[in-house]
Design a protein around this motif. Structure first.
Motif, PDB file in Angstrom:
ATOM      1  N   ARG A 216      34.814  67.904 -56.410  1.00  0.00           N
ATOM      2  CA  ARG A 216      34.128  66.089 -56.215  1.00  0.00           C
ATOM      3  C   ARG A 216      34.356  65.866 -57.436  1.00  0.00           C
ATOM      4  N   ARG A 217      33.905  66.312 -58.306  1.00  0.00           N
ATOM      5  CA  ARG A 217      33.663  65.642 -59.791  1.00  0.00           C
ATOM      6  C   ARG A 217      35.813  66.414 -60.586  1.00  0.00           C
ATOM      7  N   GLN A 218      35.862  67.664 -60.529  1.00  0.00           N
ATOM      8  CA  GLN A 218      37.167  68.242 -61.499  1.00  0.00           C
ATOM      9  C   GLN A 218      38.221  68.025 -60.892  1.00  0.00           C
ATOM     10  N   ARG A 219      38.054  67.915 -59.192  1.00  0.00           N
ATOM     11  CA  ARG A 219      39.563  68.343 -58.044  1.00  0.00           C
ATOM     12  C   ARG A 219      40.290  67.027 -58.172  1.00  0.00           C
ATOM     13  N   ASP A 232      36.199  77.543 -53.423  1.00  0.00           N
ATOM     14  CA  ASP A 232      37.634  77.388 -54.301  1.00  0.00           C
ATOM     15  C   ASP A 232      37.113  77.561 -54.772  1.00  0.00           C
ATOM     16  N   VAL A 233      36.239  77.287 -56.238  1.00  0.00           N
ATOM     17  CA  VAL A 233      36.642  76.479 -57.469  1.00  0.00           C
ATOM     18  C   VAL A 233      37.025  77.371 -58.254  1.00  0.00           C
ATOM     19  N   LYS A 234      37.511  76.943 -58.945  1.00  0.00           N
ATOM     20  CA  LYS A 234      38.116  77.510 -59.785  1.00  0.00           C
ATOM     21  C   LYS A 234      38.013  77.782 -61.236  1.00  0.00           C
ATOM     22  N   PHE A 235      38.266  79.043 -62.140  1.00  0.00           N
ATOM     23  CA  PHE A 235      37.304  78.888 -63.291  1.00  0.00           C
ATOM     24  C   PHE A 235      37.567  77.250 -63.845  1.00  0.00           C
ATOM     25  N   GLU A 236      38.554  77.300 -64.090  1.00  0.00           N
ATOM     26  CA  GLU A 236      39.196  75.901 -64.960  1.00  0.00           C
ATOM     27  C   GLU A 236      37.665  74.820 -65.078  1.00  0.00           C
ATOM     28  N   GLU A 237      37.540  74.491 -63.235  1.00  0.00           N
ATOM     29  CA  GLU A 237      36.666  73.682 -63.009  1.00  0.00           C
ATOM     30  C   GLU A 237      35.622  73.603 -63.123  1.00  0.00           C
ATOM     31  N   PHE A 238      35.234  75.044 -63.380  1.00  0.00           N
ATOM     32  CA  PHE A 238      33.475  75.421 -63.258  1.00  0.00           C
ATOM     33  C   PHE A 238      33.543  74.991 -64.936  1.00  0.00           C
ATOM     34  N   VAL A 239      34.572  75.553 -66.085  1.00  0.00           N
ATOM     35  CA  VAL A 239      34.074  75.147 -67.323  1.00  0.00           C
ATOM     36  C   VAL A 239      34.824  74.024 -67.577  1.00  0.00           C
ATOM     37  N   ASP A 244      31.308  68.274 -69.019  1.00  0.00           N
ATOM     38  CA  ASP A 244      30.825  67.417 -69.350  1.00  0.00           C
ATOM     39  C   ASP A 244      29.706  66.816 -69.017  1.00  0.00           C
ATOM     40  N   PRO A 245      29.516  66.204 -70.100  1.00  0.00           N
ATOM     41  CA  PRO A 245      28.256  65.302 -70.591  1.00  0.00           C
ATOM     42  C   PRO A 245      27.754  64.630 -70.073  1.00  0.00           C
ATOM     43  N   HIS A 246      27.849  64.731 -67.973  1.00  0.00           N
ATOM     44  CA  HIS A 246      27.099  64.463 -66.711  1.00  0.00           C
ATOM     45  C   HIS A 246      26.738  65.544 -66.664  1.00  0.00           C
ATOM     46  N   THR A 247      26.799  66.195 -66.533  1.00  0.00           N
ATOM     47  CA  THR A 247      26.306  67.720 -65.599  1.00  0.00           C
ATOM     48  C   THR A 247      25.116  67.753 -66.403  1.00  0.00           C
ATOM     49  N   GLN A 248      25.366  67.804 -68.343  1.00  0.00           N
ATOM     50  CA  GLN A 248      24.062  68.339 -69.357  1.00  0.00           C
ATOM     51  C   GLN A 248      22.970  67.429 -69.452  1.00  0.00           C
ATOM     52  N   ARG A 249      23.494  65.715 -68.571  1.00  0.00           N
ATOM     53  CA  ARG A 249      22.528  64.683 -68.722  1.00  0.00           C
ATOM     54  C   ARG A 249      21.484  64.666 -66.867  1.00  0.00           C
ATOM     55  N   GLU A 250      22.383  65.456 -66.623  1.00  0.00           N
ATOM     56  CA  GLU A 250      21.947  65.094 -64.954  1.00  0.00           C
ATOM     57  C   GLU A 250      20.970  66.189 -64.390  1.00  0.00           C
ATOM     58  N   GLU A 251      21.103  67.678 -64.989  1.00  0.00           N
ATOM     59  CA  GLU A 251      19.825  68.553 -64.703  1.00  0.00           C
ATOM     60  C   GLU A 251      20.343  70.040 -65.619  1.00  0.00           C
ATOM     61  N   THR A 326      36.664  74.670 -77.068  1.00  0.00           N
ATOM     62  CA  THR A 326      35.847  74.647 -78.256  1.00  0.00           C
ATOM     63  C   THR A 326      34.965  73.788 -78.230  1.00  0.00           C
ATOM     64  N   GLN A 327      34.532  73.161 -76.961  1.00  0.00           N
ATOM     65  CA  GLN A 327      33.439  72.356 -76.339  1.00  0.00           C
ATOM     66  C   GLN A 327      33.001  73.555 -75.696  1.00  0.00           C
ATOM     67  N   LEU A 328      33.726  74.558 -75.109  1.00  0.00           N
ATOM     68  CA  LEU A 328      32.536  75.489 -74.312  1.00  0.00           C
ATOM     69  C   LEU A 328      31.939  76.191 -75.341  1.00  0.00           C
ATOM     70  N   TYR A 329      33.148  76.514 -76.403  1.00  0.00           N
ATOM     71  CA  TYR A 329      31.968  77.408 -77.579  1.00  0.00           C
ATOM     72  C   TYR A 329      30.738  76.517 -78.185  1.00  0.00           C
TER      73      TYR A 329
END
Length: 350
Positions: A216-219, A232-239, A244-251, A326-329
């Protein structure tokens, strides 16, 4: 040459090994927001006074007062130093919270009989280590770890965790029991989690809870079926979801891709042994030897043929942009530094 010896040679502090002491950090456990400050004793690598069980040597005694100095003992002291140094150097980011709540201790499995605490990290052989802990704590109920079904190993009632104790009991065990965890190259662990949770059709619960959210958020222009199933989540979408700052704020992250320092709190809890997935069998059997059970209990050597490797991880990152790499690292940086994993050669950091 053995991997453990190679790791010792890669570190520059071997020559000062017998002269240093690991400075324990502070353990703070709170109930109802009432903190209790409990300093961990300063530990001499190979000489400390430890109360042990009557008539036997505790694992801590075996570790810090070995009858014979070995490369393995030196290796684990180096790993402890690495964690301590990283926590000091990154004190702002590694110690954002000054307290640990009982909920923070739910990954710490307690073995009363052998005075050990194991912090389990998903995707780092935790199923087999839980099986071993069930043998150790089962008082004869189990003898062969591999006879325990994997799903039974993950039943929470089969093992006791540290958050089930009172504050005095928690602090006593943190001070007197041998504490250990196992770590893995962070991005290899991440790809392993992705492959297991998002590419296997049977993991419908993960698809529903996380897959649908990621799609819903990435595609863009996601189909109704993809939005409904999330299988069918792609690895690029998972990363993209992870950074995503929203992810880390959410839970908080799910435990399968949460950082080790957030799961096991090594800047607040002094771990006596840090095992590595890359030397899993050797490190595991060393721990069992310290526990006094090495003569009759060995860590399972069975390895999955589908295990995520460094080569697989490289392939998964080929389609990740340098900006997202870079952001993931940055998300997993402390795990890289704390456990002495170098920046992967395939990364294109900005």
């Amino acid at each position: 040459m053995k991997p453990a010896v190679l790791e010792i040679m890669r570190m520059n502090r071997v020559c000062r090994m017998v002269l240093v002491t690991s400075v324990g950090s502070f353990i703070l456990v709170i109930f109802y927001f009432q903190s209790m400050l409990h300093p961990v004793m300063r530990r001499n690598p190979f000489g400390m006074d430890i109360c042990c069980r009557k008539g036997s040597r505790s694992p801590l005694q075996e570790l810090y007062n070995p009858t014979q100095l070995s490369n393995t003992a030196i290796l684990h002291q180096i790993r402890r130093d690495q964690v301590t140094d990283t926590c000091r150097a990154n004190s702002v980011s590694s110690r954002k919270r000054r307290v640990l709540t009982p909920n923070d201790l739910k990954h710490l499995v307690v073995d009363e009989d052998h005075e050990m605490i194991y912090c389990y990290v998903p995707k780092v052989a935790c199923t087999n280590w839980k099986r071993v802990m069930m043998v150790l704590t089962g008082r004869g109920k189990y003898s062969d770890p591999m006879e325990i079904p994997a799903n039974e190993a993950h039943v929470s009632s089969n093992l006791k965790t540290l958050n089930q104790y009172s504050i005095p009991e928690i602090n006593h065990r943190l001070k007197n029991y041998m504490k250990f965890l196992f770590v893995r190259e962070p991005f290899e662990r991440l790809v392993s989690a992705y492959r297991n949770k998002f590419t296997q059709k049977y993991n419908t619960s993960f698809h529903k809870r996380y897959g649908t959210k990621i799609v819903r958020r990435q595609r863009k222009n996601a189909t109704q079926e993809a939005l409904r199933k999330g299988d069918d989540v792609k690895f690029e979408e998972f990363v993209a979801y992870l950074i995503d700052p929203h992810t880390q704020r959410e839970e908080p992250f799910n435990e399968h891709w949460q950082t080790v320092y957030s799961l096991c709190h090594p800047c607040h809890i002094h771990y006596d042994l840090i095992g590595k997935y890359e030397t899993l069998e050797e490190d595991s059997n060393y721990i069992l030897q310290l526990a006094g059970v090495g003569n009759y209990l060995k860590f399972p050597t069975y390895a999955k043929s589908t295990r995520t490797t460094d080569e697989m991880t490289t392939e998964f990152f080929q389609n990740i942009s340098s900006e997202h790499q870079t952001q993931l690292y940055e998300v997993y940086k402390l795990d890289f530094l704390m456990f002495n994993y170098s920046v992967p050669s395939y990364l294109k950091l900005e």
